[in-house]
Design an enzyme around this catalytic site. Structure first.
Site, PDB file in Angstrom:
ATOM      1  N   ASP A 161      54.818  -8.052  50.905  1.00  0.00           N
ATOM      2  CA  ASP A 161      54.784  -8.970  49.771  1.00  0.00           C
ATOM      3  C   ASP A 161      54.620 -10.380  50.292  1.00  0.00           C
ATOM      4  O   ASP A 161      54.718 -10.654  51.492  1.00  0.00           O
ATOM      5  CB  ASP A 161      56.012  -8.824  48.874  1.00  0.00           C
TER       6      ASP A 161
ATOM      7  N   GLU B 132      53.971  -9.541  43.418  1.00  0.00           N
ATOM      8  CA  GLU B 132      53.325  -9.879  44.675  1.00  0.00           C
ATOM      9  C   GLU B 132      53.508  -8.813  45.738  1.00  0.00           C
ATOM     10  O   GLU B 132      53.238  -9.031  46.923  1.00  0.00           O
ATOM     11  CB  GLU B 132      53.896 -11.208  45.209  1.00  0.00           C
TER      12      GLU B 132
END
Length: 450
Positions: A331, A374
């Site tokens: 991420d 994300e």
């Protein structure tokens, strides 16, 4: 002519058959006319040639007898054969000769007057003139002969004159016979000529009719074969396109110039094929769009969570039979700050650039999935944890040094794990998440393995 080519196929066939039947009708009419003409000529020849031939034969015989009678006269004058009386025989022969010549005159006059002679009318008239001259010369000879017989005895000079007159009569009758022979020969040749002409023209017309019929048959067969071949090709094209689910190839739609029934059918089929091709193309595009929507993340273009579940189950199934694979969960570090400081549109742009750059450096067999927000995961078939860590480290360094215009710098953290016996979709993802959590807690922008 152009209008005829553009008419319907039925009209074309009817028109061609009408031409052929008209041609055959002309052949039949011509044949009937020529046969009647030849029949009339044969009647004329029969009424002229046969009687004249008989007259010629009898005249030749009479001429021979007349020679014998003249010789008998000479013997009588010399008192060699006193019991011979040739006067009556000579008179009889002369009457018979006159009768035969009169027969010939009647035949010729009948031919001239009743049958309207089609050939050698001049020869007819010449024979009549020769016969008339023969009669005059024969009358003169007969008078001379009567005078010689009345005198009782005749000098040798007188006999020579009679013999000269006899020779002249022979020449005259021979000329008549030659003219008759010539006339009958011309009659035969005239008829033969017309018979040959009839055979030649009739054969030519029949051959032309045969060629025309053959051409019409070939033309109609070619039309049917060409048009039906195109229709069959179009149907086969449609069949293949439906089986393969692909757009129809070699589709060139041009409206035909010749508007007959087969052309209209071909035109309708092409329109249907064109429409079907458009429908197949549109359906394929829609299917591809639906497939993208079903398997791709709308924002970044990476594979979505649904596709992740499908691919992970496949890799787990292969791994259970001895295969290996690894996953790298990642991420973006401090992504919330990026959104708060630069706005969500910049945050979205960061995720798009991240997806694009990672995909550029993955193998063809590797897959990038967006798990949400994300967070992303990379599926690495046939890769151990060490190889996955090396790949993740290279990606991390590349992203950290990335300099994109109008985008802030950012880093990523990785959690890597390898398949272990007994793993399922939850357990392997849980281990990767633990490794990522460790990377976050130890400073971010690093790779951890579990």
């Amino acid at each position: 002519m152009q209008l005829w080519f553009n008419t319907s196929l039925q009209r074309k066939i009817n028109g061609l058959l009408a031409v052929l039947l008209s041609f055959l009708f002309v052949v039949i009419i011509y044949s009937i006319y020529k046969l009647k003409l030849i029949d009339a000529e044969m009647h004329e020849v029969a009424e002229l040639d046969v009687p004249l031939t008989e007259v010629i034969s009898e005249l030749e015989m009479m001429q021979l007898k007349q020679h014998l009678l003249i010789e008998q006269f000479r013997l009588k004058n010399n008192k060699i054969k006193k019991n011979l009386e040739p006067e009556e025989a000579f008179a009889t022969q002369r009457e018979a000769l006159k009768y035969l010549l009169d027969r010939a005159v009647r035949v010729l006059n009948k031919s001239l007057q009743q049958h309207q002679v089609r050939f050698a009318p001049t020869e007819h008239q010449q024979i009549l003139t020769s016969i008339e001259q023969f009669h005059q010369q024969s009358d003169s000879f007969e008078k001379s002969l009567q005078l010689a017989l009345k005198a009782g005895s005749t000098t040798e000079q007188r006999w020579r004159q009679l013999e000269e007159q006899t020779a002249s009569l022979d020449q005259r009758i021979s000329a008549v016979l030659q003219h008759m022979d010539k006339l009958t020969l011309k009659a035969s040749r005239y008829t033969d000529k017309h018979e040959n002409e009839f055979m030649l023209v009739n054969t030519s017309l029949g051959f032309c009719a045969f060629v025309l019929g053959l051409y019409l048959t070939f033309y109609i067969m070619q039309i049917f074969r060409l048009r039906i071949g195109r229709i069959q090709a179009g149907i086969k094209n449609v069949h293949n396109a439906i089986e393969q689910g692909a757009p129809i190839e070699n589709l060139h739609f041009n409206r035909p110039n010749h508007q007959d029934e087969l052309s209209e059918l071909e035109n309708d089929l092409k329109m249907m094929v064109q429409r079907l091709s458009e429908e197949i193309t549109n359906r394929k595009e829609i299917e591809e769009q639906l497939l993208v929507l079903a398997t791709r993340d709308k924002l970044t273009g990476a594979f979505n969570r649904h596709k992740w579940d499908e691919q992970l189950r496949m890799e787990l199934s292969l791994a259970e039979r001895g295969g290996i694979f690894s996953i790298a969960l990642l991420d973006v570090d401090y992504f919330k700050k990026v959104n708060d400081q630069f706005g969500h549109h910049i945050g979205d742009k960061v995720l798009q650039v991240l997806t694009e750059r990672i995909n550029q450096r993955l193998r063809k067999t590797d897959r990038l999935f967006r798990m949400g927000g994300e967070e992303f995961v990379i599926l690495l078939p046939q890769q151990t944890a060490d190889a996955a860590c090396q790949m993740a480290e290279l990606l991390r360094e590349y992203i950290a040094t990335l300099n994109e215009p109008e985008l802030p710098t950012f880093t990523i953290s990785f959690g890597v794990t390898q398949y272990c016996a007994g793993d399922d979709d939850d357990s392997i993802l849980r281990r990767a998440d633990q490794a990522l959590y460790k990377a976050k807690n130890t400073g971010r922008n690093q790779v951890q393995v579990s």
